[in-house]
Design a protein around this motif. Sequence first.
Motif, PDB file in Angstrom:
ATOM      1  N   ALA A  71       0.840  -1.193   0.000  1.00 25.80           N
ATOM      2  CA  ALA A  71       0.000   0.000   0.000  1.00 25.80           C
ATOM      3  C   ALA A  71       0.874   1.241   0.000  1.00 25.80           C
ATOM      4  O   ALA A  71       2.029   1.200   0.448  1.00 25.80           O
ATOM      5  CB  ALA A  71      -0.917   0.015   1.222  1.00 25.80           C
ATOM      6  N   THR A 100      -4.645   7.169  -1.363  1.00 25.88           N
ATOM      7  CA  THR A 100      -4.160   5.846  -1.007  1.00 25.88           C
ATOM      8  C   THR A 100      -4.329   4.869  -2.152  1.00 25.88           C
ATOM      9  O   THR A 100      -5.233   5.009  -2.982  1.00 25.88           O
ATOM     10  CB  THR A 100      -4.900   5.308   0.230  1.00 25.88           C
ATOM     11  OG1 THR A 100      -6.298   5.248  -0.049  1.00 25.88           O
ATOM     12  CG2 THR A 100      -4.672   6.218   1.439  1.00 25.88           C
ATOM     13  N   ASN A 101      -3.453   3.869  -2.189  1.00 28.78           N
ATOM     14  CA  ASN A 101      -3.533   2.803  -3.177  1.00 28.78           C
ATOM     15  C   ASN A 101      -3.146   1.489  -2.510  1.00 28.78           C
ATOM     16  O   ASN A 101      -2.290   1.476  -1.608  1.00 28.78           O
ATOM     17  CB  ASN A 101      -2.600   3.085  -4.361  1.00 28.78           C
ATOM     18  CG  ASN A 101      -3.099   4.204  -5.237  1.00 28.78           C
ATOM     19  OD1 ASN A 101      -4.022   4.043  -6.020  1.00 28.78           O
ATOM     20  ND2 ASN A 101      -2.500   5.376  -5.080  1.00 28.78           N
ATOM     21  N   TYR A 102      -3.757   0.400  -3.004  1.00 32.42           N
ATOM     22  CA  TYR A 102      -3.557  -0.911  -2.383  1.00 32.42           C
ATOM     23  C   TYR A 102      -3.337  -1.983  -3.422  1.00 32.42           C
ATOM     24  O   TYR A 102      -3.901  -1.932  -4.521  1.00 32.42           O
ATOM     25  CB  TYR A 102      -4.781  -1.284  -1.545  1.00 32.42           C
ATOM     26  CG  TYR A 102      -5.080  -0.315  -0.430  1.00 32.42           C
ATOM     27  CD1 TYR A 102      -5.947   0.746  -0.619  1.00 32.42           C
ATOM     28  CD2 TYR A 102      -4.462  -0.455   0.809  1.00 32.42           C
ATOM     29  CE1 TYR A 102      -6.199   1.655   0.396  1.00 32.42           C
ATOM     30  CE2 TYR A 102      -4.716   0.440   1.841  1.00 32.42           C
ATOM     31  CZ  TYR A 102      -5.583   1.499   1.625  1.00 32.42           C
ATOM     32  OH  TYR A 102      -5.833   2.391   2.635  1.00 32.42           O
ATOM     33  N   ASP A 136      -4.132  -5.566  -4.903  1.00 39.01           N
ATOM     34  CA  ASP A 136      -5.419  -6.250  -4.978  1.00 39.01           C
ATOM     35  C   ASP A 136      -5.586  -7.272  -3.850  1.00 39.01           C
ATOM     36  O   ASP A 136      -6.694  -7.482  -3.362  1.00 39.01           O
ATOM     37  CB  ASP A 136      -5.556  -6.954  -6.326  1.00 39.01           C
ATOM     38  CG  ASP A 136      -5.790  -5.979  -7.465  1.00 39.01           C
ATOM     39  OD1 ASP A 136      -5.605  -6.388  -8.629  1.00 39.01           O
ATOM     40  OD2 ASP A 136      -6.136  -4.810  -7.205  1.00 39.01           O
ATOM     41  N   LYS A 154      -6.787  -5.204  -0.750  1.00 39.63           N
ATOM     42  CA  LYS A 154      -7.813  -4.180  -0.912  1.00 39.63           C
ATOM     43  C   LYS A 154      -9.081  -4.577  -0.158  1.00 39.63           C
ATOM     44  O   LYS A 154      -9.541  -5.709  -0.250  1.00 39.63           O
ATOM     45  CB  LYS A 154      -8.103  -3.983  -2.400  1.00 39.63           C
ATOM     46  CG  LYS A 154      -8.750  -2.653  -2.749  1.00 39.63           C
ATOM     47  CD  LYS A 154      -8.797  -2.468  -4.267  1.00 39.63           C
ATOM     48  CE  LYS A 154      -7.424  -2.324  -4.861  1.00 39.63           C
ATOM     49  NZ  LYS A 154      -7.457  -2.070  -6.325  1.00 39.63           N
ATOM     50  N   GLY A 155      -9.622  -3.630   0.603  1.00 36.31           N
ATOM     51  CA  GLY A 155     -10.826  -3.900   1.382  1.00 36.31           C
ATOM     52  C   GLY A 155     -10.548  -4.460   2.767  1.00 36.31           C
ATOM     53  O   GLY A 155     -11.445  -4.517   3.607  1.00 36.31           O
ATOM     54  N   SER A 193      -5.766  -0.835   5.552  1.00 36.74           N
ATOM     55  CA  SER A 193      -5.936   0.606   5.409  1.00 36.74           C
ATOM     56  C   SER A 193      -4.645   1.309   5.812  1.00 36.74           C
ATOM     57  O   SER A 193      -4.137   1.102   6.925  1.00 36.74           O
ATOM     58  CB  SER A 193      -7.091   1.086   6.287  1.00 36.74           C
ATOM     59  OG  SER A 193      -7.201   2.500   6.232  1.00 36.74           O
TER      60      SER A 193
END
Length: 118
Positions: free
Chosen positions: A49, A60-62, A64, A67-68, A71
């Motif tokens: 992330a 922000t970027n995560y 795959d 993701k979800g 954080s």
Amino acid sequence: QVQLVESGGGLVQPGGSLRLSCAASGFIFSNYYMSWYRQAPGQEREWVASISISSSSSGTNYADSVKGRFSITRDNAKNTAYLQMNSLKPEDTAVYYCRVSVRSLTYWGQGTQVTVSS
């Protein structure tokens, strides 16, 4: 000099949560993107992330794979980045590192071990 110190790792059961911290010093923290990476045994280090200089969620970027569930946040007043990890899975087991690039040089912390196991 630039220093990154991770903390907060440990042993947790599947479905549990952990919050990692990355305390930074030696540079103007609020001016730089921060990232988290992880490395599982026998595997290459992978990006998890990133967060921009803004603390808003739009920066922000995560990966795959997280993701979800994960954080990334930052507190510029405390020079600290965080990684909140929820719904942890055994495949999240790895050493987690924070990373910053300052004036074309890349810096890593020493890492913190996260083990997800019953």
